[in-house]
Design an enzyme around this catalytic site. Structure first.
Site, mmCIF file in Angstrom:
data_model
loop_
_atom_site.group_PDB
_atom_site.id
_atom_site.type_symbol
_atom_site.label_atom_id
_atom_site.label_comp_id
_atom_site.label_asym_id
_atom_site.label_seq_id
_atom_site.Cartn_x
_atom_site.Cartn_y
_atom_site.Cartn_z
ATOM 1 N N SER A 1 -0.637 -50.128 -8.460
ATOM 2 C CA SER A 1 0.269 -51.145 -7.915
ATOM 3 C C SER A 1 -0.460 -52.378 -7.385
ATOM 4 O O SER A 1 -1.558 -52.275 -6.816
ATOM 5 C CB SER A 1 1.052 -50.507 -6.768
ATOM 6 O OG SER A 1 1.660 -51.482 -5.975
ATOM 7 N N GLU B 1 0.309 -53.729 -4.801
ATOM 8 C CA GLU B 1 0.228 -53.548 -3.347
ATOM 9 C C GLU B 1 -1.217 -53.201 -2.940
ATOM 10 O O GLU B 1 -1.596 -53.382 -1.785
ATOM 11 C CB GLU B 1 1.214 -52.452 -2.928
ATOM 12 C CG GLU B 1 1.313 -52.168 -1.447
ATOM 13 C CD GLU B 1 2.027 -53.228 -0.597
ATOM 14 O OE1 GLU B 1 2.783 -54.043 -1.152
ATOM 15 O OE2 GLU B 1 1.814 -53.238 0.642
ATOM 16 N N TYR C 1 1.199 -46.958 1.916
ATOM 17 C CA TYR C 1 1.457 -46.887 0.472
ATOM 18 C C TYR C 1 0.286 -47.512 -0.297
ATOM 19 O O TYR C 1 -0.233 -46.913 -1.253
ATOM 20 C CB TYR C 1 2.765 -47.614 0.149
ATOM 21 C CG TYR C 1 3.029 -47.781 -1.327
ATOM 22 C CD1 TYR C 1 3.628 -46.765 -2.071
ATOM 23 C CD2 TYR C 1 2.676 -48.964 -1.996
ATOM 24 C CE1 TYR C 1 3.864 -46.926 -3.434
ATOM 25 C CE2 TYR C 1 2.915 -49.120 -3.355
ATOM 26 C CZ TYR C 1 3.503 -48.099 -4.062
ATOM 27 O OH TYR C 1 3.737 -48.250 -5.415
HETATM 28 P P1 NAP Z 1 11.097 -44.839 -7.988
HETATM 29 O O1 NAP Z 1 12.326 -45.348 -8.619
HETATM 30 O O2 NAP Z 1 11.036 -44.653 -6.507
HETATM 31 O O3 NAP Z 1 10.760 -43.422 -8.684
HETATM 32 C C1 NAP Z 1 9.806 -42.541 -8.134
HETATM 33 C C2 NAP Z 1 9.945 -41.190 -8.806
HETATM 34 O O4 NAP Z 1 8.976 -40.285 -8.257
HETATM 35 C C3 NAP Z 1 11.320 -40.507 -8.616
HETATM 36 O O5 NAP Z 1 11.666 -39.883 -9.811
HETATM 37 C C4 NAP Z 1 11.024 -39.483 -7.533
HETATM 38 O O6 NAP Z 1 11.886 -38.384 -7.552
HETATM 39 C C5 NAP Z 1 9.631 -39.053 -7.942
HETATM 40 N N1 NAP Z 1 8.881 -38.384 -6.882
HETATM 41 C C6 NAP Z 1 8.658 -38.799 -5.619
HETATM 42 N N2 NAP Z 1 7.902 -37.928 -4.951
HETATM 43 C C7 NAP Z 1 7.625 -36.910 -5.808
HETATM 44 C C8 NAP Z 1 6.884 -35.712 -5.716
HETATM 45 N N3 NAP Z 1 6.258 -35.351 -4.580
HETATM 46 N N4 NAP Z 1 6.810 -34.910 -6.797
HETATM 47 C C9 NAP Z 1 7.456 -35.236 -7.954
HETATM 48 N N5 NAP Z 1 8.168 -36.359 -8.090
HETATM 49 C C10 NAP Z 1 8.254 -37.187 -7.041
HETATM 50 O O7 NAP Z 1 9.829 -45.741 -8.371
HETATM 51 P P2 NAP Z 1 9.629 -46.718 -9.644
HETATM 52 O O8 NAP Z 1 9.994 -48.092 -9.232
HETATM 53 O O9 NAP Z 1 10.216 -46.094 -10.837
HETATM 54 O O10 NAP Z 1 8.037 -46.707 -9.742
HETATM 55 C C11 NAP Z 1 7.358 -45.765 -10.588
HETATM 56 C C12 NAP Z 1 5.908 -45.712 -10.184
HETATM 57 O O11 NAP Z 1 5.309 -46.990 -10.324
HETATM 58 C C13 NAP Z 1 5.657 -45.296 -8.753
HETATM 59 O O12 NAP Z 1 4.436 -44.553 -8.732
HETATM 60 C C14 NAP Z 1 5.454 -46.593 -8.020
HETATM 61 O O13 NAP Z 1 4.677 -46.404 -6.860
HETATM 62 C C15 NAP Z 1 4.723 -47.390 -9.081
HETATM 63 N N6 NAP Z 1 4.881 -48.841 -9.035
HETATM 64 C C16 NAP Z 1 6.128 -49.386 -9.009
HETATM 65 C C17 NAP Z 1 6.282 -50.762 -9.029
HETATM 66 C C18 NAP Z 1 7.639 -51.402 -9.015
HETATM 67 O O14 NAP Z 1 7.707 -52.598 -8.692
HETATM 68 N N7 NAP Z 1 8.695 -50.694 -9.366
HETATM 69 C C19 NAP Z 1 5.138 -51.578 -9.084
HETATM 70 C C20 NAP Z 1 3.889 -50.972 -9.134
HETATM 71 C C21 NAP Z 1 3.765 -49.609 -9.127
HETATM 72 P P3 NAP Z 1 13.316 -38.424 -6.799
HETATM 73 O O15 NAP Z 1 14.235 -39.113 -7.760
HETATM 74 O O16 NAP Z 1 13.619 -36.994 -6.591
HETATM 75 O O17 NAP Z 1 13.103 -39.191 -5.536
HETATM 76 O O1 G4F Z 2 11.361 -54.981 -2.579
HETATM 77 P P1 G4F Z 2 10.285 -54.576 -1.657
HETATM 78 O O2 G4F Z 2 10.542 -53.424 -0.754
HETATM 79 O O3 G4F Z 2 8.990 -54.333 -2.559
HETATM 80 P P2 G4F Z 2 7.426 -54.255 -2.208
HETATM 81 O O4 G4F Z 2 7.188 -53.933 -0.782
HETATM 82 O O5 G4F Z 2 6.777 -55.496 -2.724
HETATM 83 O O6 G4F Z 2 6.979 -52.986 -3.055
HETATM 84 C C1 G4F Z 2 7.364 -52.822 -4.416
HETATM 85 O O7 G4F Z 2 6.409 -53.439 -5.246
HETATM 86 C C2 G4F Z 2 5.100 -52.828 -5.235
HETATM 87 C C3 G4F Z 2 4.237 -53.641 -6.201
HETATM 88 O O8 G4F Z 2 3.648 -54.716 -5.541
HETATM 89 C C4 G4F Z 2 5.243 -51.391 -5.682
HETATM 90 F F1 G4F Z 2 4.023 -50.817 -5.751
HETATM 91 C C5 G4F Z 2 6.132 -50.642 -4.713
HETATM 92 O O9 G4F Z 2 6.295 -49.297 -5.178
HETATM 93 C C6 G4F Z 2 7.502 -51.321 -4.687
HETATM 94 O O10 G4F Z 2 8.099 -51.127 -5.942
HETATM 95 O O11 G4F Z 2 9.877 -55.819 -0.723
HETATM 96 C C7 G4F Z 2 9.526 -57.066 -1.290
HETATM 97 C C8 G4F Z 2 9.409 -58.102 -0.170
HETATM 98 C C9 G4F Z 2 8.515 -57.665 0.999
HETATM 99 O O12 G4F Z 2 7.713 -58.727 1.395
HETATM 100 C C10 G4F Z 2 9.501 -57.323 2.104
HETATM 101 O O13 G4F Z 2 8.983 -57.522 3.415
HETATM 102 O O14 G4F Z 2 10.721 -58.305 0.392
HETATM 103 C C11 G4F Z 2 10.605 -58.313 1.802
HETATM 104 N N1 G4F Z 2 11.902 -57.960 2.375
HETATM 105 C C12 G4F Z 2 12.647 -58.772 3.173
HETATM 106 N N2 G4F Z 2 13.742 -58.151 3.581
HETATM 107 C C13 G4F Z 2 12.547 -56.800 2.263
HETATM 108 C C14 G4F Z 2 13.710 -56.907 3.015
HETATM 109 N N3 G4F Z 2 12.231 -55.661 1.579
HETATM 110 C C15 G4F Z 2 13.105 -54.631 1.646
HETATM 111 N N4 G4F Z 2 12.816 -53.500 0.962
HETATM 112 N N5 G4F Z 2 14.257 -54.691 2.400
HETATM 113 C C16 G4F Z 2 14.604 -55.809 3.111
HETATM 114 O O15 G4F Z 2 15.627 -55.850 3.789
#
Ligand code: NAP
Ligand code: G4F
Length: 321
Positions: free
Chosen positions: A125, A127, A151
Protein backbone atom coordinates in the site's frame (compact mmCIF):
# COMPACT_ATOMS: atom_id res chain seq x y z
CA UNK A 1 -6.74 -24.48 -16.49
CA UNK A 2 -4.65 -22.33 -14.11
CA UNK A 3 -5.70 -22.22 -10.46
CA UNK A 4 -5.74 -18.96 -8.49
CA UNK A 5 -6.23 -18.70 -4.73
CA UNK A 6 -7.44 -15.33 -3.44
CA UNK A 7 -7.38 -14.36 0.24
CA UNK A 8 -9.82 -11.51 0.92
CA UNK A 9 -12.06 -12.68 -1.94
CA UNK A 10 -15.09 -11.16 -0.17
CA UNK A 11 -13.51 -7.69 -0.17
CA UNK A 12 -13.67 -4.93 -2.77
CA UNK A 13 -10.55 -5.98 -4.70
CA UNK A 14 -10.99 -9.71 -4.11
CA UNK A 15 -14.42 -9.67 -5.71
CA UNK A 16 -13.27 -7.74 -8.81
CA UNK A 17 -10.17 -9.92 -9.13
CA UNK A 18 -12.22 -13.12 -8.87
CA UNK A 19 -14.50 -11.93 -11.67
CA UNK A 20 -11.53 -10.94 -13.82
CA UNK A 21 -9.71 -14.25 -13.35
CA UNK A 22 -12.89 -16.27 -14.05
CA UNK A 23 -13.21 -14.31 -17.31
CA UNK A 24 -9.59 -15.17 -18.17
CA UNK A 25 -10.41 -18.88 -17.73
CA UNK A 26 -8.87 -19.46 -14.30
CA UNK A 27 -10.27 -21.87 -11.75
CA UNK A 28 -10.74 -19.52 -8.80
CA UNK A 29 -10.59 -20.40 -5.10
CA UNK A 30 -11.03 -18.05 -2.18
CA UNK A 31 -10.56 -17.93 1.57
CA UNK A 32 -13.46 -16.47 3.57
CA UNK A 33 -13.81 -15.71 7.25
CA UNK A 34 -16.86 -16.83 9.13
CA UNK A 35 -19.25 -13.94 9.85
CA UNK A 36 -22.31 -14.02 12.09
CA UNK A 37 -24.54 -12.71 9.28
CA UNK A 38 -24.09 -15.38 6.62
CA UNK A 39 -25.33 -13.15 3.77
CA UNK A 40 -22.54 -10.62 4.47
CA UNK A 41 -19.91 -13.26 3.87
CA UNK A 42 -20.43 -13.36 0.15
CA UNK A 43 -22.49 -10.30 -0.80
CA UNK A 44 -19.75 -8.94 -3.11
CA UNK A 45 -19.20 -12.30 -4.85
CA UNK A 46 -22.89 -13.13 -5.03
CA UNK A 47 -22.98 -13.03 -8.84
CA UNK A 48 -20.07 -15.44 -9.33
CA UNK A 49 -20.75 -17.65 -6.33
CA UNK A 50 -21.26 -20.74 -8.49
CA UNK A 51 -18.03 -20.06 -10.41
CA UNK A 52 -15.66 -19.89 -7.45
CA UNK A 53 -14.88 -22.35 -4.65
CA UNK A 54 -14.48 -20.91 -1.17
CA UNK A 55 -13.04 -22.33 2.03
CA UNK A 56 -13.25 -21.03 5.56
CA UNK A 57 -9.88 -19.83 6.81
CA UNK A 58 -8.13 -16.95 8.49
CA UNK A 59 -4.71 -15.38 8.04
CA UNK A 60 -4.15 -15.70 11.77
CA UNK A 61 -4.96 -19.43 11.73
CA UNK A 62 -1.85 -20.99 10.19
CA UNK A 63 -3.19 -24.52 9.98
CA UNK A 64 -6.20 -23.36 7.95
CA UNK A 65 -3.79 -21.82 5.40
CA UNK A 66 -1.67 -24.96 5.08
CA UNK A 67 -4.78 -27.10 4.61
CA UNK A 68 -6.27 -24.85 1.94
CA UNK A 69 -3.05 -24.42 -0.04
CA UNK A 70 -2.44 -28.17 0.09
CA UNK A 71 -5.99 -28.86 -1.13
CA UNK A 72 -6.04 -26.22 -3.91
CA UNK A 73 -2.44 -26.55 -5.18
CA UNK A 74 -2.65 -23.02 -6.68
CA UNK A 75 -0.52 -21.71 -9.54
CA UNK A 76 -1.07 -18.13 -8.34
CA UNK A 77 -1.77 -16.84 -4.84
CA UNK A 78 -3.19 -13.32 -4.40
CA UNK A 79 -2.89 -12.26 -0.77
CA UNK A 80 -5.44 -9.45 -0.46
CA UNK A 81 -6.81 -10.18 3.02
CA UNK A 82 -6.18 -7.43 5.55
CA UNK A 83 -7.62 -5.19 8.23
CA UNK A 84 -7.65 -2.48 5.58
CA UNK A 85 -9.03 0.59 7.41
CA UNK A 86 -6.28 3.04 8.38
CA UNK A 87 -8.23 4.96 11.06
CA UNK A 88 -9.57 1.79 12.63
CA UNK A 89 -5.98 0.48 12.84
CA UNK A 90 -5.35 3.08 15.59
CA UNK A 91 -8.18 1.46 17.61
CA UNK A 92 -7.07 -2.15 17.02
CA UNK A 93 -3.29 -1.93 16.46
CA UNK A 94 -2.50 -5.39 17.76
CA UNK A 95 -5.15 -7.08 15.62
CA UNK A 96 -3.94 -5.04 12.63
CA UNK A 97 -0.33 -6.16 13.06
CA UNK A 98 -1.39 -9.76 13.65
CA UNK A 99 -3.50 -9.90 10.49
CA UNK A 100 -1.50 -7.70 8.13
CA UNK A 101 2.05 -8.60 9.15
CA UNK A 102 2.06 -11.95 10.99
CA UNK A 103 -0.79 -13.11 8.73
CA UNK A 104 1.41 -12.48 5.69
CA UNK A 105 4.26 -14.38 7.33
CA UNK A 106 1.83 -17.29 7.87
CA UNK A 107 0.83 -17.15 4.19
CA UNK A 108 4.46 -17.02 3.02
CA UNK A 109 5.45 -19.98 5.19
CA UNK A 110 2.53 -22.11 3.99
CA UNK A 111 3.27 -21.12 0.36
CA UNK A 112 7.00 -21.89 0.70
CA UNK A 113 6.36 -25.26 2.32
CA UNK A 114 3.49 -26.51 0.16
CA UNK A 115 3.63 -24.90 -3.32
CA UNK A 116 6.95 -23.02 -3.67
CA UNK A 117 6.67 -23.18 -7.47
CA UNK A 118 3.51 -21.00 -7.34
CA UNK A 119 3.51 -17.21 -7.81
CA UNK A 120 2.62 -14.96 -4.86
CA UNK A 121 1.14 -11.44 -4.96
CA UNK A 122 1.09 -9.24 -1.85
CA UNK A 123 -1.31 -6.29 -1.57
CA UNK A 124 1.10 -3.58 -0.49
CA UNK A 125 0.00 0.00 0.00
CA UNK A 126 0.96 3.62 -0.61
CA UNK A 127 0.19 4.12 3.10
CA UNK A 128 3.70 2.65 3.63
CA UNK A 129 5.27 5.91 2.40
CA UNK A 130 3.71 7.99 5.16
CA UNK A 131 4.62 11.61 4.57
CA UNK A 132 7.68 10.94 2.39
CA UNK A 133 7.50 12.66 -0.99
CA UNK A 134 10.21 12.83 -3.66
CA UNK A 135 11.35 16.25 -4.94
CA UNK A 136 9.05 16.01 -7.97
CA UNK A 137 6.01 15.63 -5.69
CA UNK A 138 5.51 11.89 -6.28
CA UNK A 139 6.01 8.59 -4.48
CA UNK A 140 7.58 5.57 -6.21
CA UNK A 141 9.45 2.32 -5.40
CA UNK A 142 12.55 4.20 -4.24
CA UNK A 143 10.67 6.65 -1.97
CA UNK A 144 11.51 6.32 1.71
CA UNK A 145 8.94 4.33 3.70
CA UNK A 146 8.04 6.04 6.99
CA UNK A 147 4.51 4.92 7.90
CA UNK A 148 2.22 7.06 10.06
CA UNK A 149 -0.32 4.45 11.22
CA UNK A 150 -0.37 0.93 12.69
CA UNK A 151 -1.81 -0.12 9.30
CA UNK A 152 1.14 1.46 7.46
CA UNK A 153 3.63 -0.19 9.84
CA UNK A 154 2.01 -3.60 9.33
CA UNK A 155 2.16 -3.21 5.55
CA UNK A 156 5.87 -2.23 5.66
CA UNK A 157 6.65 -5.39 7.59
CA UNK A 158 4.66 -7.50 5.12
CA UNK A 159 6.37 -5.76 2.18
CA UNK A 160 9.82 -6.51 3.61
CA UNK A 161 8.89 -10.12 4.35
CA UNK A 162 7.86 -10.64 0.73
CA UNK A 163 11.17 -9.15 -0.53
CA UNK A 164 13.10 -11.28 1.95
CA UNK A 165 11.30 -14.54 1.01
CA UNK A 166 11.82 -13.80 -2.68
CA UNK A 167 15.57 -13.32 -2.20
CA UNK A 168 16.20 -15.98 0.42
CA UNK A 169 14.14 -18.81 -1.04
CA UNK A 170 14.08 -17.82 -4.75
CA UNK A 171 10.30 -17.55 -4.79
CA UNK A 172 8.22 -15.77 -7.42
CA UNK A 173 6.82 -13.34 -4.84
CA UNK A 174 5.87 -9.76 -5.76
CA UNK A 175 4.55 -6.64 -4.06
CA UNK A 176 2.08 -4.37 -5.82
CA UNK A 177 2.26 -1.00 -4.07
CA UNK A 178 -1.19 0.26 -4.94
CA UNK A 179 -2.42 3.79 -4.32
CA UNK A 180 -6.04 4.32 -3.19
CA UNK A 181 -8.62 2.64 -5.37
CA UNK A 182 -12.35 2.81 -5.02
CA UNK A 183 -15.58 1.59 -6.61
CA UNK A 184 -19.26 1.15 -5.81
CA UNK A 185 -18.11 -1.91 -3.79
CA UNK A 186 -15.89 0.17 -1.50
CA UNK A 187 -16.75 -0.05 2.19
CA UNK A 188 -18.97 2.91 3.10
CA UNK A 189 -16.61 3.97 5.90
CA UNK A 190 -13.86 4.89 3.40
CA UNK A 191 -14.07 8.51 2.38
CA UNK A 192 -15.12 8.24 -1.30
CA UNK A 193 -18.07 5.95 -0.79
CA UNK A 194 -19.00 7.69 2.47
CA UNK A 195 -19.20 11.06 0.67
CA UNK A 196 -21.09 9.66 -2.33
CA UNK A 197 -23.60 7.73 -0.22
CA UNK A 198 -24.05 10.68 2.19
CA UNK A 199 -24.54 13.21 -0.61
CA UNK A 200 -27.13 11.03 -2.38
CA UNK A 201 -28.97 10.56 0.94
CA UNK A 202 -28.99 14.35 1.44
CA UNK A 203 -30.25 14.88 -2.11
CA UNK A 204 -33.08 12.40 -1.45
CA UNK A 205 -33.98 14.11 1.83
CA UNK A 206 -32.88 11.10 3.90
CA UNK A 207 -30.38 13.06 6.01
CA UNK A 208 -29.32 16.66 6.66
CA UNK A 209 -25.56 16.67 7.33
CA UNK A 210 -22.48 14.63 6.53
CA UNK A 211 -19.78 14.36 9.20
CA UNK A 212 -16.22 13.99 7.98
CA UNK A 213 -12.69 14.33 9.38
CA UNK A 214 -9.75 16.01 7.64
CA UNK A 215 -10.80 17.68 4.38
CA UNK A 216 -7.31 18.86 3.40
CA UNK A 217 -5.47 15.58 2.85
CA UNK A 218 -4.83 14.58 -0.79
CA UNK A 219 -5.17 11.16 -2.34
CA UNK A 220 -4.39 9.57 -5.71
CA UNK A 221 -7.70 7.80 -6.39
CA UNK A 222 -8.17 5.13 -9.08
CA UNK A 223 -10.77 2.40 -9.74
CA UNK A 224 -10.49 -1.06 -8.17
CA UNK A 225 -11.41 -2.74 -11.47
CA UNK A 226 -8.33 -1.21 -13.12
CA UNK A 227 -6.08 -2.01 -10.20
CA UNK A 228 -6.91 -5.73 -9.99
CA UNK A 229 -5.90 -6.02 -13.65
CA UNK A 230 -2.46 -4.71 -12.61
CA UNK A 231 -2.19 -7.51 -10.01
CA UNK A 232 -2.51 -10.15 -12.71
CA UNK A 233 0.03 -8.35 -14.94
CA UNK A 234 2.49 -8.06 -12.05
CA UNK A 235 2.32 -11.76 -11.24
CA UNK A 236 2.61 -12.86 -14.85
CA UNK A 237 5.69 -10.79 -15.66
CA UNK A 238 8.72 -13.07 -16.09
CA UNK A 239 10.74 -11.42 -13.32
CA UNK A 240 9.39 -11.43 -9.75
CA UNK A 241 9.69 -7.85 -8.47
CA UNK A 242 7.75 -4.95 -6.99
CA UNK A 243 5.74 -2.25 -8.78
CA UNK A 244 3.78 0.91 -7.99
CA UNK A 245 0.29 1.42 -9.42
CA UNK A 246 -1.33 4.87 -9.41
CA UNK A 247 -3.18 7.36 -11.58
CA UNK A 248 -0.60 10.14 -11.08
CA UNK A 249 -3.40 12.60 -10.23
CA UNK A 250 -4.11 13.90 -6.77
CA UNK A 251 -7.12 15.62 -5.21
CA UNK A 252 -8.04 16.76 -1.72
CA UNK A 253 -11.00 15.33 0.19
CA UNK A 254 -12.50 18.83 -0.14
CA UNK A 255 -12.24 18.59 -3.97
CA UNK A 256 -13.88 15.17 -3.80
CA UNK A 257 -16.78 16.65 -1.79
CA UNK A 258 -17.05 19.56 -4.19
CA UNK A 259 -17.28 17.27 -7.24
CA UNK A 260 -19.81 14.86 -5.67
CA UNK A 261 -22.17 17.50 -4.27
CA UNK A 262 -21.94 19.63 -7.45
CA UNK A 263 -22.87 16.60 -9.54
CA UNK A 264 -26.08 16.43 -7.50
CA UNK A 265 -26.75 20.17 -7.82
CA UNK A 266 -25.65 20.90 -4.22
CA UNK A 267 -22.93 22.91 -2.48
CA UNK A 268 -20.91 20.71 -0.07
CA UNK A 269 -20.30 23.73 2.22
CA UNK A 270 -24.00 23.67 3.18
CA UNK A 271 -23.89 20.05 4.36
CA UNK A 272 -20.40 18.86 5.33
CA UNK A 273 -19.40 19.31 8.97
CA UNK A 274 -16.16 18.21 10.58
CA UNK A 275 -16.11 15.83 13.52
CA UNK A 276 -12.91 15.04 15.46
CA UNK A 277 -14.09 11.45 15.66
CA UNK A 278 -12.97 10.93 12.06
CA UNK A 279 -9.54 12.58 12.49
CA UNK A 280 -6.44 10.42 12.91
CA UNK A 281 -3.74 10.75 15.61
CA UNK A 282 -1.25 11.11 12.73
CA UNK A 283 -2.33 11.89 9.17
CA UNK A 284 -0.83 11.02 5.81
CA UNK A 285 -1.21 14.35 4.06
CA UNK A 286 -0.45 13.78 0.42
CA UNK A 287 -0.27 10.91 -2.08
CA UNK A 288 0.56 11.08 -5.77
CA UNK A 289 2.04 7.99 -7.37
CA UNK A 290 4.46 7.52 -10.23
CA UNK A 291 3.34 4.46 -12.25
CA UNK A 292 5.30 5.16 -15.44
CA UNK A 293 7.21 1.88 -15.17
CA UNK A 294 4.18 -0.45 -15.08
CA UNK A 295 2.57 1.52 -17.92
CA UNK A 296 5.68 1.29 -20.11
CA UNK A 297 6.88 -2.23 -19.27
CA UNK A 298 3.62 -4.12 -18.64
CA UNK A 299 1.23 -2.02 -20.73
CA UNK A 300 -1.07 -1.27 -17.76
CA UNK A 301 -3.47 1.56 -18.40
CA UNK A 302 -6.50 2.59 -16.33
CA UNK A 303 -9.84 2.64 -18.14
CA UNK A 304 -11.54 4.89 -15.58
CA UNK A 305 -10.65 8.47 -14.73
CA UNK A 306 -11.70 10.13 -11.46
CA UNK A 307 -14.91 11.64 -12.84
CA UNK A 308 -16.03 8.37 -14.50
CA UNK A 309 -15.46 6.47 -11.28
CA UNK A 310 -17.33 8.94 -9.05
CA UNK A 311 -20.17 9.22 -11.59
CA UNK A 312 -20.53 5.41 -11.54
CA UNK A 313 -20.61 5.42 -7.72
CA UNK A 314 -23.23 8.20 -7.65
CA UNK A 315 -25.40 6.40 -10.18
CA UNK A 316 -25.26 3.12 -8.23
CA UNK A 317 -26.18 4.87 -4.95
CA UNK A 318 -29.06 6.67 -6.65
CA UNK A 319 -30.44 3.25 -7.63
CA UNK A 320 -29.66 1.58 -4.30
CA UNK A 321 -31.39 4.23 -2.17
P1 NAP B 1 -11.42 -4.79 1.92
O1 NAP B 1 -12.57 -4.50 1.05
O2 NAP B 1 -11.41 -4.33 3.34
O3 NAP B 1 -11.21 -6.39 1.91
C1 NAP B 1 -10.37 -7.03 2.85
C2 NAP B 1 -10.63 -8.52 2.81
O4 NAP B 1 -9.78 -9.18 3.75
C3 NAP B 1 -12.08 -8.93 3.18
O5 NAP B 1 -12.46 -9.98 2.35
C4 NAP B 1 -11.91 -9.41 4.61
O6 NAP B 1 -12.88 -10.34 5.01
C5 NAP B 1 -10.56 -10.09 4.52
N1 NAP B 1 -9.91 -10.30 5.81
C6 NAP B 1 -9.67 -9.40 6.79
N2 NAP B 1 -9.03 -9.96 7.81
C7 NAP B 1 -8.84 -11.27 7.49
C8 NAP B 1 -8.23 -12.37 8.13
N3 NAP B 1 -7.67 -12.26 9.35
N4 NAP B 1 -8.21 -13.56 7.50
C9 NAP B 1 -8.80 -13.71 6.28
N5 NAP B 1 -9.38 -12.70 5.63
C10 NAP B 1 -9.41 -11.50 6.22
O7 NAP B 1 -10.06 -4.25 1.27
P2 NAP B 1 -9.73 -3.94 -0.28
O8 NAP B 1 -9.96 -2.49 -0.52
O9 NAP B 1 -10.35 -4.96 -1.13
O10 NAP B 1 -8.14 -4.12 -0.26
C11 NAP B 1 -7.55 -5.39 -0.58
C12 NAP B 1 -6.12 -5.39 -0.10
O11 NAP B 1 -5.39 -4.35 -0.73
C13 NAP B 1 -5.95 -5.17 1.39
O12 NAP B 1 -4.81 -5.93 1.80
C14 NAP B 1 -5.62 -3.70 1.51
O13 NAP B 1 -4.90 -3.44 2.69
C15 NAP B 1 -4.79 -3.50 0.26
N6 NAP B 1 -4.80 -2.17 -0.33
C16 NAP B 1 -5.98 -1.56 -0.62
C17 NAP B 1 -5.99 -0.32 -1.23
C18 NAP B 1 -7.28 0.38 -1.58
O14 NAP B 1 -7.23 1.60 -1.80
N7 NAP B 1 -8.39 -0.32 -1.66
C19 NAP B 1 -4.77 0.29 -1.56
C20 NAP B 1 -3.59 -0.38 -1.26
C21 NAP B 1 -3.61 -1.61 -0.67
P3 NAP B 1 -14.32 -9.86 5.58
O15 NAP B 1 -15.14 -9.58 4.36
O16 NAP B 1 -14.77 -11.03 6.36
O17 NAP B 1 -14.05 -8.64 6.41
O1 G4F C 1 -10.75 6.67 2.46
P1 G4F C 1 -9.74 6.62 3.53
O2 G4F C 1 -10.14 5.99 4.82
O3 G4F C 1 -8.46 5.90 2.91
P2 G4F C 1 -6.92 5.85 3.36
O4 G4F C 1 -6.75 6.16 4.80
O5 G4F C 1 -6.14 6.69 2.41
O6 G4F C 1 -6.59 4.31 3.17
C1 G4F C 1 -6.96 3.61 1.98
O7 G4F C 1 -5.93 3.73 1.03
C2 G4F C 1 -4.69 3.07 1.39
C3 G4F C 1 -3.72 3.31 0.23
O8 G4F C 1 -3.04 4.51 0.40
C4 G4F C 1 -4.97 1.60 1.59
F1 G4F C 1 -3.81 0.95 1.85
C5 G4F C 1 -5.95 1.42 2.72
O9 G4F C 1 -6.24 0.02 2.87
C6 G4F C 1 -7.25 2.15 2.37
O10 G4F C 1 -7.83 1.49 1.28
O11 G4F C 1 -9.23 8.10 3.87
C7 G4F C 1 -8.74 8.95 2.85
C8 G4F C 1 -8.54 10.35 3.43
C9 G4F C 1 -7.72 10.39 4.73
O12 G4F C 1 -6.83 11.45 4.69
C10 G4F C 1 -8.77 10.64 5.81
O13 G4F C 1 -8.26 11.34 6.94
O14 G4F C 1 -9.84 10.89 3.77
C11 G4F C 1 -9.75 11.49 5.04
N1 G4F C 1 -11.09 11.53 5.63
C12 G4F C 1 -11.77 12.67 5.95
N2 G4F C 1 -12.93 12.37 6.51
C13 G4F C 1 -11.85 10.49 5.98
C14 G4F C 1 -13.01 11.01 6.54
N3 G4F C 1 -11.64 9.15 5.87
C15 G4F C 1 -12.62 8.33 6.31
N4 G4F C 1 -12.43 6.99 6.19
N5 G4F C 1 -13.77 8.80 6.89
C16 G4F C 1 -14.02 10.14 7.03
O15 G4F C 1 -15.05 10.55 7.56
Amino acid sequence: MKKALITGITGQDGSYLAEYLVQLGYEVFGIVRRQSVAENQSSRIHEINDQVTTYYGDLIDETSLYKIIRRVQPDEIYNLAAMSHVRVSFDVPSFTIKTNALGVLNMLEAYREVTPEAKFYQASSSEMFGNSVDNDGCQRLTTNMSPVSPYGCSKVMAYNLVCHYRNAYKLHACNGILFNHESPRRGTNFVTNKVVKGAVEIKKGLREKLELGNLDSSRDWGHSYDYVRSMHLILNHTEPRDWTVATGETRTVRQLCDYVFKSLGLNYRDYVVQNKRYMRPEELNYLKGDSLEIREKLGWKPRYNFEMMIDEMISIWQDRL
